[in-house]
Design a protein around this motif. Structure first.
Motif, PDB file in Angstrom:
ATOM      1  N   ILE A 145       0.837  -1.206   0.000  1.00 43.62           N
ATOM      2  CA  ILE A 145       0.000   0.000   0.000  1.00 43.62           C
ATOM      3  C   ILE A 145       0.865   1.248   0.000  1.00 43.62           C
ATOM      4  O   ILE A 145       0.490   2.262  -0.591  1.00 43.62           O
ATOM      5  CB  ILE A 145      -0.952  -0.032   1.224  1.00 43.62           C
ATOM      6  N   ILE A 146       2.016   1.169   0.674  1.00 45.02           N
ATOM      7  CA  ILE A 146       2.852   2.371   0.748  1.00 45.02           C
ATOM      8  C   ILE A 146       4.122   2.270  -0.087  1.00 45.02           C
ATOM      9  O   ILE A 146       5.079   3.001   0.150  1.00 45.02           O
ATOM     10  CB  ILE A 146       3.189   2.748   2.206  1.00 45.02           C
ATOM     11  N   ASP A 147       4.119   1.411  -1.082  1.00 45.50           N
ATOM     12  CA  ASP A 147       5.263   1.331  -2.002  1.00 45.50           C
ATOM     13  C   ASP A 147       5.745   2.713  -2.430  1.00 45.50           C
ATOM     14  O   ASP A 147       6.928   3.033  -2.356  1.00 45.50           O
ATOM     15  CB  ASP A 147       4.851   0.597  -3.298  1.00 45.50           C
ATOM     16  N   SER A 148       4.809   3.494  -2.918  1.00 50.02           N
ATOM     17  CA  SER A 148       5.226   4.757  -3.526  1.00 50.02           C
ATOM     18  C   SER A 148       5.734   5.733  -2.474  1.00 50.02           C
ATOM     19  O   SER A 148       6.635   6.518  -2.736  1.00 50.02           O
ATOM     20  CB  SER A 148       4.084   5.367  -4.336  1.00 50.02           C
ATOM     21  N   TYR A 155       0.549   8.400 -15.445  1.00 52.22           N
ATOM     22  CA  TYR A 155       1.989   8.616 -15.516  1.00 52.22           C
ATOM     23  C   TYR A 155       2.714   7.396 -14.962  1.00 52.22           C
ATOM     24  O   TYR A 155       2.357   6.902 -13.893  1.00 52.22           O
ATOM     25  CB  TYR A 155       2.373   9.830 -14.663  1.00 52.22           C
ATOM     26  N   GLU A 156       3.738   6.954 -15.646  1.00 61.16           N
ATOM     27  CA  GLU A 156       4.481   5.798 -15.155  1.00 61.16           C
ATOM     28  C   GLU A 156       5.039   6.015 -13.742  1.00 61.16           C
ATOM     29  O   GLU A 156       4.951   5.130 -12.896  1.00 61.16           O
ATOM     30  CB  GLU A 156       5.616   5.438 -16.127  1.00 61.16           C
ATOM     31  N   PRO A 157       5.594   7.198 -13.440  1.00 65.71           N
ATOM     32  CA  PRO A 157       6.232   7.330 -12.130  1.00 65.71           C
ATOM     33  C   PRO A 157       5.268   7.226 -10.956  1.00 65.71           C
ATOM     34  O   PRO A 157       5.682   6.884  -9.855  1.00 65.71           O
ATOM     35  CB  PRO A 157       6.886   8.713 -12.169  1.00 65.71           C
ATOM     36  N   PHE A 158       3.996   7.557 -11.153  1.00 64.02           N
ATOM     37  CA  PHE A 158       3.090   7.570 -10.013  1.00 64.02           C
ATOM     38  C   PHE A 158       2.168   6.359  -9.951  1.00 64.02           C
ATOM     39  O   PHE A 158       1.309   6.270  -9.084  1.00 64.02           O
ATOM     40  CB  PHE A 158       2.269   8.868  -9.996  1.00 64.02           C
ATOM     41  N   ILE A 159       2.358   5.429 -10.857  1.00 68.32           N
ATOM     42  CA  ILE A 159       1.451   4.291 -10.877  1.00 68.32           C
ATOM     43  C   ILE A 159       1.744   3.337  -9.705  1.00 68.32           C
ATOM     44  O   ILE A 159       0.897   2.517  -9.331  1.00 68.32           O
ATOM     45  CB  ILE A 159       1.523   3.592 -12.254  1.00 68.32           C
ATOM     46  N   HIS A 160       2.921   3.505  -9.091  1.00 66.81           N
ATOM     47  CA  HIS A 160       3.213   2.749  -7.861  1.00 66.81           C
ATOM     48  C   HIS A 160       2.155   2.974  -6.789  1.00 66.81           C
ATOM     49  O   HIS A 160       1.999   2.152  -5.883  1.00 66.81           O
ATOM     50  CB  HIS A 160       4.559   3.197  -7.281  1.00 66.81           C
ATOM     51  N   ILE A 161       1.470   4.099  -6.884  1.00 64.86           N
ATOM     52  CA  ILE A 161       0.426   4.396  -5.897  1.00 64.86           C
ATOM     53  C   ILE A 161      -0.580   3.255  -5.821  1.00 64.86           C
ATOM     54  O   ILE A 161      -1.121   2.972  -4.758  1.00 64.86           O
ATOM     55  CB  ILE A 161      -0.257   5.738  -6.259  1.00 64.86           C
TER      56      ILE A 161
END
Lengths: 690, 690
Positions: free
Chosen positions: A511-514, B505-511
């Protein structure tokens, strides 16, 4: 869709100020001064976005003066500056200890302009001096190759919150004020950011703040009205709805809305003053009585046009008060002379010549609106929390050793044993350490910590709570069912110079990866900023391991968080997989002493076979990897088979496999083996395979 | 902390029902029937958690009848059952099309009990028949090796929402009702879940629901009061605060609070009826007038004791109405005869003998409280959305080919060209496809889609919106600055039988790492459930690639999402990295036709060199990987050097590298090379290295 005109009028960001607080604290002269300061600040923002030369517009603006690639965001700058500078008046008036947290995306121009005008930027970066040459460098470096970014990056004095990925302004701010009773974190929340999940729930942080021992967060929700290409939700609901929403979140929302300069200055000055008075009043009441309570803390809802003070329309298209003001507000300046002229007129409307004068430096009179020394928000020591960090007082972990009379045959409770050590860490560090987690501390066998510090709770109390509730207004354990919020609190707490440990379930830590990614980037970048002092490591203890989720099902199985962490630079991450209880103690002691890492420790909460005495564990953990000759039969010869493992469960399984092999081919040399280790001291991808 | 007694009394879950709606729609006889149904349901829940034998308690309960490992959660079951069965009355009364979404963690016992009593469970799983033997199997399989899990897993009839990881009940429900104008998704939200970020912001989904073309979500926030080991926030704030919160979120909260059985039945029946009437009234008004508007949709705040109807105390410790009722409510039944007796008394208090009779089946009279056929919520066709799925009507992607007169020397706009194709996909599928994204569709060069379907917006409108706002109450593009919410909507939309594409966006898809993980697990598990029909793939298009974030800074750089995806089973994930515009078209056509995958497509939104004609692109994409002989100099001999690449940027860089090599050693054979490909058709970890 049909619109109710009256409803819409009440939520438009134009006109004479409409505000909850109606005092007029400023004299005509003061309004003039604040407005000059406002203009000087806005001028700097446009300069950063556009200019590579001719910083003071001493000559007519030509396209050669414009950066070939213009970058940066103007939209949120006016509102942020407006808030910052009016806070300065109250800092001076009450000698406040205040920090500015900038939530809106790419909000650096606002923050940088204030740091520069306060003189902090030039103190930290002497080549960015307060003169023509310094201003030119200051403009050029912004969003420029080799320069600085468009967020409040680690290079930004006074920043502990970069943004970039949105959602954590409020939780970071709360983390910073916990155990900082005098600190006020003035926190701008973008109305774009407010749509994110993490931000939406972080408003509830007010149920975890103790007015006696903690400082205060003063949120300013900036209803700028637009995101990149869309209106924002909270700017497009009826006035009563947004008021109810924040009352419901447990805040007292004070509105400041409009665009008329003079009345807006008065309204903001009066409102901030009321908020600061409220905060000080609540704190006084709680501290003098010794009785903590949860007031409806004040907050401000600031509604101004996006790109406020910019041209309302450019080329017949809405700019100010619309999404086009989000980023670089006029895009054709390099190619379209008309656009260039529009920009020049706009910049000159801020009267750079009058305000910065010959020396390209604002007058002492304007300067005097700012606080001095460490009271300047961009110089607040919390903004470089590493410098405030005191080492934890740690008990000797050897005193908590699990006795291992029969190595490999004794079972012990590694995690609850560590819980006793942790209890004493809490006891010895009553203002410098907190334990965080999403409602799993007890389940994770760490319940002993409650003997030293209960769960902070400023919600209502029921009679049942005395029956094992472990709640208290003053506690050391922070639990809310939001991994985002507890992680955000811990980041804010650590970045402001303290220490923390998050305990959670391995399967849900994705959940907090980012957030972990972003924190890694922050501390990695800090290594390049020479004035940044190392902060305590962010310690993440994963206890309900993915191997043991048969009863909870497939949803609870996912080991991939370690992959995410292993992706990061070895300068900033460590993964530890201690094989038994004594290794866990040694590992945690090491992690709690370390700085500037994200330490991820995976250790099962269930009872486990114990292998190593404390002395052996220390040696093993110091090496990070070792051959366990006591479980090997190779006798120094080349082994037929090497069993390698990482972590408690896989070590257990490996040793069991060796045992089976030896039972089945007892005479064979082929069962020789080495049992290897778990507490990796490098960031090599220490993942597990079944 | 001091507590205000009156404040606390108003939020305690005990006593005679307190409710906003005060009608008494039920006769004495009906109350009796509903209460019998309630008891029968609760009996089944305890049976699932505890019993391996003696399902009807025909003999005294012995420890041999108890599962050796008891698993499962009782806490939320009573409130969920209570809600489900009272909804049944209205389904029957108005012939409603309703779906039940179970948010609370491990809430399966409630859902399974209803499915079993409705007869659906036995229809789907004939060995779980409605008789003694079937009941015994039904009990035994629950949370048992080889059986089913404790959430509403894919095996659960009527479920599109497993839970496990909390936070998505509301967004899934909204996804299911979009373009389903007759559907009502009755959605239980646990008060633990409500603390998560994703859930906290998903309440705002009501600003994206069109009352003419969409159905309705009827949320029931279940103030059960406790999580695993803590009180819940929303159950411990003053009554007025929680009311304001939901008014502020744009809902009309109707309260049903208490524990007294008879009055609670009346209150819940009356309140649900009011909610259904409100929903139907708003829909009628909008549909008859043709004017969409945003009403303050009804919701219910149901406050009951956790583990309601269980023993208030066991062994002098609070159980009902406390966190101890969360999971297995009495834990010592296998070892402590007193606990066993307590359980037996409790189970018998639900009168299994009277309610299930000789045949272990409830009476026809009780059965008649349930709807029949597909109107039973556990039989709603949306619960097996794959069976409703109609293929997308796709234009011929070849018609959108980018002309490539000079391969490797032509530049073209791959993404905006795809945007034209996507526009026509939207046009051809006005009720069966939506585009999702967090405010980046325009920035991602897909703005042409607005010609076919605007952005759905039920917030207020300003005059400026006509100047490029692209907003409409009826649209096809769903944008909110919450990756969690848009992903949740799309999951709900796809699981209920439609099609979608998320652009981000690729960078924020970790969300949304963890959401994607959970969806992968759902579809993987569905492969083993024979009655589950394949749903459309979840398509995730990442356009602002990490290679191109120099201007946005370090915060915008993170390629690790592909690692997370590549971790998953190749049965359910695909990663595509098309090298140019025609490959992108071919790839997207393929993805939009595929089913039961998570397809991740990474393609840059900026202009790019074009390499392949459409025919070549189709061949290349069909193979998934190929040698680009047109850029190779090996002439079929063993090459000295092989350059391999994946994706548009790295292909570009590889070809440039080859070019440099050839320039620097033109005579050498060593510059021979193959340029390889990008659109992987397997789930091999197709990550990129710089």
């Amino acid at each position: 869709m049909e619109c109710d005109k009256a409803t819409v009028e009440k939520i438009q960001p134009y006109g004479v100020a409409r505000s909850t607080v109606t005092g007029k604290p400023l004299s005509k002269e003061e309004i003039k001064q604040y407005d000059d300061f406002f203009k000087a600040s806005l001028y700097l923002c446009l300069g950063m976005i556009y200019l590579i030369d001719n910083p003071m517009l001493k000559e007519p603006l030509k396209k050669e003066h414009i950066k070939s690639r213009q970058l940066g965001h103007f939209g949120s700058a006016p509102g942020q500056i407006f808030t910052w500078m009016h806070m300065n008046r109250l800092i001076k008036k009450h000698d406040l200890d205040a920090l500015f947290v900038s939530g809106p995306g790419h909000g650096a121009p606002a923050v940088l302009s204030q740091s520069y005008l306060e003189g902090v930027y030039s103190e930290v970066y002497p080549d960015m001096s307060e003169d023509l040459e310094g201003m030119q460098r200051f403009f050029k470096q912004f969003s420029f190759p080799g320069g600085i970014g468009s967020h409040a990056t680690p290079e930004t004095p006074g920043s502990i919150h970069e943004g970039g990925e949105l959602g954590y302004a409020i939780s970071h701010a709360f983390g910073a004020v916990f155990d900082n009773p005098n600190l006020i974190a003035l926190t701008m929340v973008g109305d774009g950011e407010s749509e994110t999940g993490p931000l939406a729930t972080s408003w509830h942080s007010n149920k975890f703040l103790n007015p006696i021992t903690d400082g205060a967060v003063l949120p300013v929700l900036h209803l700028n009205g637009y995101k990149i290409n869309n209106p924002t939700l909270l700017a497009r609901i009826p006035h009563e709805e947004i008021e109810q929403l924040f009352l419901g979140y447990g805040w007292t929302p004070y509105f400041v809305e409009g665009s008329d300069i003079e009345s807006m200055h008065q309204a903001m000055a009066a409102t901030l003053e009321r908020c600061v008075d409220d905060i000080r009043g609540y704190q006084k009441k709680a501290r003098e009585s010794g009785k903590p309570f949860r007031p409806r803390w004040p907050m401000i809802i600031l509604r101004t046009p996006k790109g406020w003070t910019g041209p309302r329309k450019v080329n017949d298209k809405y700019l100010e008060g619309y999404w086009r003001a989000h980023q670089v507000p006029i895009t054709g300046v390099k190619t379209n002379p008309k656009d260039l002229k529009t920009l020049e007129d706009w910049m000159r409307s801020y009267e750079p010549e009058r305000l910065f004068g010959e020396d390209a430096r604002i007058s002492d009179e304007l300067k005097s609106l700012c606080p001095t020394g460490l009271r300047r928000m961009s110089a607040n020591p919390v903004g470089n929390g590493g410098a405030l960090r005191k080492p934890l007082k740690l008990p000797n972990f050897r005193d908590y050793a699990i006795q291992v009379p029969e190595p490999g045959a004794t079972s012990g409770a590694s995690m609850s044993n560590f819980g006793i050590f942790l209890r004493d860490v809490v006891k010895k560090n009553p203002n410098n350490f907190r334990l965080y987690g999403p409602d799993e501390t007890e389940s994770n066998k760490l319940g002993d910590v409650y003997q030293a510090g209960k769960k902070v709770w400023l919600g209502e109390y029921f009679e049942e709570d005395s029956d094992g509730g472990n709640l208290a207004p003053a506690g050391r354990v922070m639990e809310m069912l939001s991994e985002h919020t507890v992680e955000g609190w811990m980041e804010g707490y650590v970045l402001s110079g303290r220490h923390g440990l998050l305990n959670s379930y391995e399967p849900f830590i994705h959940i907090i990866d980012s957030m972990v990614n972003q924190h890694c980037k922050w501390i990695e970048k800090c290594l390049e900023v020479e004035w940044r002092v190392r902060v305590a490591s962010l310690n993440i203890l994963l206890t309900a391991v993915v191997w043991r989720q048969d009863h909870n099902g497939f949803t609870h199985q996912d080991p991939g968080f370690l992959d995410v962490v292993a992706n990061k630079s070895p300068e900033v991450v460590r993964i530890y997989l201690p094989p038994d209880g004594n290794c866990l103690l040694s590992t945690m002691d090491h992690c709690l002493r370390s700085s500037n890492y994200v330490n991820v420790i995976v250790a099962d909460k269930q009872n486990h076979i114990q292998y190593l005495t404390m002395d052996e564990a220390v040696i093993h953990c110091t090496k990070g990897i070792s051959i366990w000759s006591q479980y090997s039969t190779d006798l120094g010869a080349e082994p037929d088979l090497v069993m390698a493992s990482c972590g408690d469960i896989s070590t257990n399984e490996s040793l069991a496999a060796i045992d089976l092999l030896l039972q089945n081919s007892p005479s064979s040399r082929s069962a020789a083996s080495t049992a290897s280790t778990c507490s990796s001291s490098s960031a090599t991808p220490t993942t597990r395979t079944a």
